[in-house]
Every structure is written in structure tokens, then in C-alpha cells.
Design an enzyme around this catalytic site. Structure first.
Site, PDB file in Angstrom:
ATOM      1  N   GLU A   1      39.290  55.453  43.135  1.00 22.40           N
ATOM      2  CA  GLU A   1      39.446  55.019  44.412  1.00 22.40           C
ATOM      3  C   GLU A   1      37.906  54.443  44.630  1.00 22.40           C
ATOM      4  OE1 GLU A   1      39.988  58.386  47.420  1.00 22.40           O
ATOM      5  OE2 GLU A   1      39.981  56.667  48.994  1.00 22.40           O
TER       6      GLU A   1
ATOM      7  N   THR B   1      39.884  63.538  51.807  1.00 19.44           N
ATOM      8  CA  THR B   1      38.258  63.160  52.226  1.00 19.44           C
ATOM      9  C   THR B   1      38.103  63.799  53.684  1.00 19.44           C
ATOM     10  OG1 THR B   1      38.046  61.615  50.483  1.00 19.44           O
ATOM     11  CG2 THR B   1      36.178  61.791  52.104  1.00 19.44           C
TER      12      THR B   1
ATOM     13  N   ASP C   1      42.064  59.805  41.963  1.00 22.17           N
ATOM     14  CA  ASP C   1      41.430  59.921  43.529  1.00 22.17           C
ATOM     15  C   ASP C   1      40.462  61.440  43.306  1.00 22.17           C
ATOM     16  OD1 ASP C   1      40.879  60.386  46.041  1.00 22.17           O
ATOM     17  OD2 ASP C   1      42.756  59.931  46.592  1.00 22.17           O
TER      18      ASP C   1
END
Ligand code: LIP
Length: 280
Positions: free
Chosen positions: A70, A95, A90
Site C-alpha cells: 500500500e 489506519t 497492507d
């Protein structure tokens, strides 16, 4: 016959656990938030640090393997899935949760060869749950086999979805319209864990009947997709038909009946593909 990808999968589990320790530690003090595509698309130094940790450690053991990460893609690297063994990473799925200490955060690692996912590992760091799947060999959580729910009646179901980071009013209208349609079927409830990977593990665990979203990326769902299908679930595009992991949209359900019912209620739209040439 020996499983040629077993050592790669063992490595993925070990490095996901190590990455999870870093994430747990950082949760206490990493408050420096940066943004990517928009003011609500967040990234922290921990995302970048954990991705590098995973990539470096895989490179040492498997020097010829390729990566889609990512944060590497955000930094301008290509998002090309070739036939070569490719790790789809990822470092922190969820997040925004991480930034707010909302307690669902995962490290997600998918591994694809010849455009087929061979294994998927999702480590839910704060729950200390290690979800794994090897193609053709089932899905597990901390070593215990996973099985999707056998509920075929959507009215007795919980559906998971996310609002993502798209704030384009037209897209938001469609997202809400789909949500309204689904709520009013009516279903028992709608849930959002804040991470695509954990939502998919919830489908695989039988806690929710389906998860759908438009706006996800290949690194959010590469590992989770295999975990769902190895737990007996089905994957579908939001307009029906086969799912394409680069297409930024997915329905993951316990059964074809539930997946098709969800598809009927979704107001679909398209976003630029993860592997769109214009992005590089
Ligand atoms: C996020 C997710 C979230 C989804 C967003 C996004 P990140 O990933 O998993 O559930 O709604 O579209 O992709 O940015 O936390 O890795």
C-alpha cells in the site's frame, strides 16, 4: 507432495506477528498523521515502517519475489500483478482506527502466483488473532478451522460494510442509498469494523453473513478473499459475476444466495482500477 509455498506462508505468519508487535507498541505514541489522496485518507510513520519491515525481511529470504505494498504504491511504485510470486501487503489495514485507537487494526499479507492467491494471512493485532488460509487447505484462526455462517435468509443476517475515504457527494449518495436498501430489507443489523481485512475475517468466522464495499484496494482484500473462500464463502463483484481484486469493489458472503441478494440492493459505481496505467 510437499507444499512449495509452505515456507513462504510460515514466513508470512512470523513476519505478520512481528509487525503486529510494532503496531501495538506504536499505538501508544505514533500520533503524527499524514494524508494521501485526501484529508481523510490517512497514513502514519508506522504504516511506512511496518511495510518496510515486511518487505526487507521477505527480500532476504525470497530475493526474486515481487511486492505490491500500500505505502510503496502511494509513493509511486507500480501496482502490477504479474505471474511472478507477489506479496500483496497492507501494513496497517484500519489506519484510521489506528490513529484513533479504535481497537481493530490488522496486518494483511496475500501471496499470489500466476494471478491466483496461494495463501492469505490477516493478523488482528489488538485481538491477537492470526487468520490464515492456504489455497485448497481451509481457513483458520489461531489454528482453529473457520466456517462461514449457514444462514441463507438475509432477514436473519448481519451485513458489514464501510464508508471508506471517498467524500465525493455523488458516490456518498450511492453508498447511503445501498445501505438504506439493505437496512430496509430488513436485515438484523449493519456493522463496520473499520478494516476490510477484519470484516472479511468476520464473514469467514460466521459472525456476519456478508461484507461489501466499493473503494477498497487490492492490498485490503487479497488475503481476506482467500480466507473467506477457504472458509466456504463466495466472492462476487458488486454487479454480480466474478470478483476482480484490482477493481476496487467486492462482495464477500457466506453463500451465493446472500451475495446475490446484496448485489440486488447495491447502487454500483466504478473507480479507477488499482492497476490503471494512468496512476503511475
Ligand atoms: C481502509 C480499509 C477500510 C476501508 C477503506 C480503506 P487502510 O484501508 O480497510 O475498511 O473502508 O476503503 O481501504 O487505508 O486502513 O489500509
Amino acid at each position: 507432495m510437499a507444499d512449495i509455498w509452505q515456507s513462504a506462508m510460515d514466513h508470512a505468519v512470523a513476519i505478520a506477528r512481528k509487525a503486529g508487535e510494532v503496531v501495538r507498541e506504536a499505538l501508544r505514541d505514533d500520533r503524527k498523521v499524514m494524508t494521501k489522496s485526501s484529508s481523510v485518507d490517512l497514513v502514519t510513520q508506522t504504516d511506512q515502517r511496518v511495510e518496510q519491515l515486511i518487505i526487507q525481511s521477505v527480500k532476504e529470504k525470497f530475493p526474486t519475489h515481487k511486492f505490491i505494498g500500500e505505502e510503496s504504491v502511494a509513493a509511486g511504485e507500480a501496482c502490477d500483478l504479474t505471474d511472478s510470486p507477489t506479496w500483496i501487503i497492507d501494513p496497517i489495514d484500519g489506519t484510521t482506527n489506528f490513529v484513533h485507537s479504535f481497537p481493530f487494526v490488522a496486518v494483511s499479507i496475500g501471496f499470489s502466483v500466476n494471478n491466483q492467491t496461494e495463501f492469505g494471512v490477516v493478523y488482528s493485532c489488538l485481538e491477537d488473532k492470526m487468520f490464515t488460509a492456504r489455497r485448497g487447505k481451509g481457513a483458520f484462526c489461531n489454528g482453529e478451522p473457520l466456517q462461514v455462517s449457514d444462514q441463507e435468509d438475509i432477514k436473519q443476517s448481519i451485513i458489514a460494510t464501510e464508508f471508506g475515504s471517498n467524500r465525493d457527494p455523488e458516490a456518498v449518495d450511492k453508498i447511503f442509498s445501498s445501505l438504506r436498501n439493505i437496512l430496509c430489507i430488513p436485515v438484523h443489523g449493519v456493522r463496520s469494523a473499520g478494516t476490510a481485512a477484519i470484516n472479511m475475517c468476520l464473514v469467514a468466522s460466521g459472525c456476519v453473513e456478508a461484507y461489501y464495499e466499493i473503494g477498497i484496494h487490492v492490498w485490503d482484500v487479497a488475503a481476506g478473499s482467500l480466507i473467506v473462500s477457504e472458509a466456504g464463502g463466495v466472492l462476487m463483484d458488486v454487479e454480480g459475476g466474478e470478483v476482480d481484486l484490482m477493481s476496487r469493489r467486492i462482495v464477500a458472503a457466506n453463500s451465493r444466495t446472500i451475495a446475490e441478494r446484496i448485489v440486488k440492493e447495491i447502487e454500483s459505481f466504478s473507480l479507477p482500477r488499482d492497476d490503471a496505467p494512468t496512476k503511475h
